[in-house]
Design an enzyme around this catalytic site. Sequence first.
Site, short mmCIF file in Angstrom:
data_model
loop_
_atom_site.label_atom_id
_atom_site.label_comp_id
_atom_site.label_asym_id
_atom_site.label_seq_id
_atom_site.Cartn_x
_atom_site.Cartn_y
_atom_site.Cartn_z
N ARG A 248 0.86 -1.19 0.00
CA ARG A 248 0.00 0.00 0.00
C ARG A 248 0.89 1.23 0.00
O ARG A 248 1.52 1.54 0.99
CB ARG A 248 -0.92 -0.01 1.24
CG ARG A 248 -2.04 0.99 1.20
CD ARG A 248 -2.74 1.11 2.57
NE ARG A 248 -2.03 2.00 3.47
CZ ARG A 248 -2.24 2.07 4.78
NH1 ARG A 248 -3.12 1.30 5.35
NH2 ARG A 248 -1.54 2.91 5.52
N HIS A 252 -3.87 4.95 4.48
CA HIS A 252 -5.12 4.19 4.45
C HIS A 252 -6.17 4.93 3.65
O HIS A 252 -6.81 4.38 2.77
CB HIS A 252 -5.64 3.93 5.85
CG HIS A 252 -7.02 3.36 5.82
ND1 HIS A 252 -7.27 2.07 5.43
CD2 HIS A 252 -8.24 3.93 6.04
CE1 HIS A 252 -8.58 1.86 5.44
NE2 HIS A 252 -9.18 2.96 5.80
N TYR A 260 1.68 5.79 12.27
CA TYR A 260 1.88 4.42 12.75
C TYR A 260 2.91 3.64 11.93
O TYR A 260 3.33 2.57 12.33
CB TYR A 260 0.55 3.67 12.71
CG TYR A 260 -0.14 3.79 11.37
CD1 TYR A 260 0.19 2.95 10.31
CD2 TYR A 260 -1.07 4.80 11.14
CE1 TYR A 260 -0.40 3.09 9.07
CE2 TYR A 260 -1.68 4.93 9.90
CZ TYR A 260 -1.34 4.08 8.87
OH TYR A 260 -1.92 4.23 7.64
#
Lengths: 328, 328, 340, 340
Positions: A248, A252, A260
């Site tokens: 990815r 997100h 994170y």
Amino acid sequence: MQPSKEQLLWMYAVMAKARYYEDTMAQAYMEGKSPKFDIGAGPVPGEMHLAAGQEPCAAGVCVHLRRDDTVTATHRPHHVAIAKGVDLNKMTAEIFGKRTGLAGGRGGHMHLFDPATNFACSGIIGESAGPATGAGLAARLQGTDAVAVAYLGEGAANQGAFHEALNLAALWQLPVIFVIEDNAWAISVAKDKSTAVADNSLRAKAYDIPGVHVADNDTLELFKVAGKAVKRARAGGGPTLIEVETYRYYGHFQGDPEVYRPKDEVSGLKARDPILRLRKHMLGKTDIREAEVEQALAKARAEVDAAFEFARKSADPAPEDALQHVFA
Amino acid sequence: MQPSKEQLLWMYAVMAKARYYEDTMAQAYMEGKSPKFDIGAGPVPGEMHLAAGQEPCAAGVCVHLRRDDTVTATHRPHHVAIAKGVDLNKMTAEIFGKRTGLAGGRGGHMHLFDPATNFACSGIIGESAGPATGAGLAARLQGTDAVAVAYLGEGAANQGAFHEALNLAALWQLPVIFVIEDNAWAISVAKDKSTAVADNSLRAKAYDIPGVHVADNDTLELFKVAGKAVKRARAGGGPTLIEVETYRYYGHFQGDPEVYRPKDEVSGLKARDPILRLRKHMLGKTDIREAEVEQALAKARAEVDAAFEFARKSADPAPEDALQHVFA
Amino acid sequence: MPSNRVLTGSRAMVEAIAHEMRADPKVLVMGEDVGAYGGIFSSTTGLLDEFGEERVRDTPISETAFIGAGVGAAMAGMRPIVELMFVDFFGVCMDAIYNMAAKNTYFSAGHCKVPMVLMTATGGGYDDGGQHSQTLHATFAHLPGMKVVAPSNAYDAKGLMTSAIRDDSPVLYMFHKGLQGLAWMAAPEGASAEVPEESYTIPFGEARVAREGSDVTIVAISMAVHHALAAAEALAKEGADAEVIDLRSLVPLDREAVLRSVAKTGRLVVVDEDYRSFGLTAEVITSVVETDPGLLKSAPRRVAFPDVPIPYARPMEQFCLPDPGKIQAAVAQTLGKVPA
Amino acid sequence: MPSNRVLTGSRAMVEAIAHEMRADPKVLVMGEDVGAYGGIFSSTTGLLDEFGEERVRDTPISETAFIGAGVGAAMAGMRPIVELMFVDFFGVCMDAIYNMAAKNTYFSAGHCKVPMVLMTATGGGYDDGGQHSQTLHATFAHLPGMKVVAPSNAYDAKGLMTSAIRDDSPVLYMFHKGLQGLAWMAAPEGASAEVPEESYTIPFGEARVAREGSDVTIVAISMAVHHALAAAEALAKEGADAEVIDLRSLVPLDREAVLRSVAKTGRLVVVDEDYRSFGLTAEVITSVVETDPGLLKSAPRRVAFPDVPIPYARPMEQFCLPDPGKIQAAVAQTLGKVPA
Ligand SMILES: Cc1ncc(C[n+]2csc(CCOP(=O)(O)OP(=O)(O)O)c2C)c(N)n1
Ligand SMILES: Cc1ncc(C[n+]2csc(CCOP(=O)(O)OP(=O)(O)O)c2C)c(N)n1
Ligand SMILES: [Mg+2]
Ligand SMILES: [Mg+2]
């Protein structure tokens, strides 16, 4: 099973298109949302989950599918929708919330429904599993050899819907392929903080079906694995569970502070970019010529540019049309 | 690990008590409901799920438990409640819907809650898994070595809650033992019509925890397996999944026409009755004397008779008390 | 219609399903114990024998999966009838119902259809406790995208089921256990009814005047209709003439029928077995007063299940359930016969 | 209180949670992305750093398991605060909420307690589509056994959270995303507020008069309170003096406060971002008329989300959402200024 030249070019084109689509969307999405990020501003509404880096999961599976096969995707659906052949103009217009969109702007980025290609997606984790199982049941009852593919993230493999659907599909030996896109993260939660097993393909044992792990975002390996699974499903052999280790590149969602994850993770991943690797393979290991690749690339980009153009030019829906289409 | 004489006698007493309890309840339940079965008539309200034949699952596990350990049971809870030591009078009065019941008649047969023994059960399939996991988490945060046991039927192993809780308990390495009572049936649905694997203990692989199958309703084998699992959990070793092949003598609920199962199935099972087998073992393979066994049996029956007597003599709740205790 | 055609609610449901299955190979039935058992509340009796295991499918206890599969099958051209054994179990599968089945039509601007019937058993009164006795009408009616029907008798049960199966939108078919005419559960007289052999439909959103009257309007649905009718009979003896409206569906809700009746009677009592607050009773009352509070000559009354979980013990459950006596008392209040 | 203590809704929530965690080792936090991320809507920012991974636990995407675990932990003596990231996701875990958390107290006659706070984000207005923008107040308020609160400002957010954590019953804490004061989402002025540093509680079931007025009562909750206040300001310019009631909790519901106000104004508008039918608006209106329809000088009005899934495109969603203009129009109708 080796992909034919046509299949290689098709996969490359799909992946290049999907990548360019996401990069273009990333730009468009930020219009009006910067310098200060305001989710409610700009031409593209709502949340935005982009799949750059995950293109193999789309191309390596959908290359084996027909129009009458069903695909249910996730909240991160663009690459898969493109691979399944959803009309790029209508899809982009839908994401822009325009009248010309797939649903006239009612659904949006997480709710792309296209009966023409039997594609659907959803914003609820795990929601893809049940409907794909039902599409497989429909194919069986209708006496066709159509199959269904459910996409899930690795985080979704801990949702009850995943377990129930795999058991049901296995029990009834339905033509369903469950594809887990393991991009290592569920928003901020790393796989090892969410999942008791390192490899979700092991979970196939709980349903007595084949489970296969595809490492390192490998398009060609997935091509083989998915081809076998689809063949098996068409022949009445029942479901397969595939987990693909994928990457990815973006956060997100757009605007994700990404507090994170290590800053250098993505650069590390990009060094193994699956599109470049596929291109290298095509030019190095097959007789595909660079010109053909460039042509495919150019065509893909042109289609994406045209789709964004179409979306931007399209009219907003009439506000009161919000009241239409609650019922069939 | 061999059970001590005390443990053998304890298990035998619990199993005999549970069996006699269910047989007594079967009689009481039918009062006023025959010749024509009317679920709304008679002294015992509601549905009635009896566990005669499944006693090993209760005794073979709970023999290893302490009062401060938590047990969450199913809609078929009596044998487990008895093994955990729930007050028999209050439990029976609750099942009779009396003022003196555990909850003054608010809960009933499927909703027996006893904080004194940390026992609870539920009428929803799979609902036992989450709370047991939470009790395990509480023990860990409170720094005790208490454990939690969740009971489920084999039919419940296809409910999403089962999957989610096992993953969570395994991920967090919580002291939880999941015990599947495989009585071959989920109402009318046979295990092989509901479950893609023959043996649910295989599903432990999906969570990287130990999974053990106990065949043939074997009390002594379960004693060993459960002892190991409880020890492991107390020591911080995390969860275990146990599936016990057990028998259901009565219908799913009282009044079940049982059109779905072969008439001779139960008689076949009764030939291998686990209580008789345990008794045979005690008398044949240990120095336990028949008198001790008979004494235990007599005591168990007397307690059950007293509990039914207590329940029958107890007063009905005041109708308007229905409005109490919605909130703490 | 031959008068030997008095059927129970369950027989009427099954007849509708069987007729549609004969007429349309796309119709199938899925759920727990719908096969050999014939449905815990006899909603599928005999279907396995006639149509076989492919079209009448026992499922694992995996409501999320098989209702989700129903949605997928419906979108792929089938017309599944899926049973959720008790409505109380909605909590394990509501996402598939309200976020998928109910919304996919809208999310696709009608390009995708979800012709699925979700049938589910409701109601208490037989001491089954707090997880097996709920009605939950409003839980579903509040959420957009589903049609929600709840028949009060066998005639409506068949007609509404036929309409539900033929509808291209998802329909939640809520049948009250106490109206099924089960051998093992008491049912009110009037739950069974004369049912034509031939197939027929009943349109959604058309309430039925179950009893004509001029003094007060009693609005009810499902089991509550029978309590309302019993109350009306008793009231008649006291000289009060009650009109009873059977809504038959919650979505669409026939507000006009209620208004017509209240315009005539000026008094309103709404009866529902579902929990009292945030429910059907408030919706019906509000539908009247937001149109014209002047229609009401007295304060409207609601008779519903109090806002407590459903108790197991008979005296406590009966204390909570609507019944003719409670309805009579409410009517008396609207008539000013007793202090409100 | 020092005036530099103006906090956002999220800061106020976190302050309440942190205070209780310091005071009581039994309090823990569980949910998706509540750790390093600090909660998608900043409901747990900083808690991981202060309290560590044992007490601030990121979970898998397994709502049924971790909410069920919350119930089990609560019954075993802990005081869990569990986050359901969006209320829209209730469908995958409602059983653990409404059948377990909400009923175990009753099923045990209070011998077992479930002191769990379930906090969840509600509301739309930022184009997030039909599965991420719902409010669903009535979905929870309709079902017995849970207290349901929904603050409209940071002061209430802190006080209600403290009360929720200390309550021995399960509390559903519904916070509107648009009131959190997130850097990336517009919030109305007034969502942030002066918040005392020291801990304090706000009792459930006590509505707040957000604005005094004499001509019409506007009842609202959560985000709708700000729309109501804006409408009231605009109405004041037109010479109409609106009273605004912020309910603050749906369960318990402060019906008396509404009645007191309507007794004074004689006119009623109820505003709610949740779906219109079978919702809060009908419950509030019915609570008034069942007490005394004579209190109302005109037909009550509701301003709520129409009974359609929430559309994604901005113009369509804005068309559906309550806003000051729609409230003004509704008030005008109650004042007879325009034909109803
Ligand atoms: C039932 C449910 N729970 C939580 C969410 C919120 N959510 C949206 S995406 C996401 C992470 C999903 O992770 P994964 O399945 O790995 O997919 P990815 O985002 O990595 O593609 C979460 C928790 C949701 N949409 N649905
Ligand atoms: C979520 C849910 N679905 C369905 C039911 C109805 N039901 C009650 S018991 C039962 C069968 C359970 O089978 P199993 O888990 O094997 O337990 P057993 O009855 O055999 O002890 C079913 C389907 C339920 N109570 N909860
Ligand atoms: Mg992921
Ligand atoms: Mg079983």
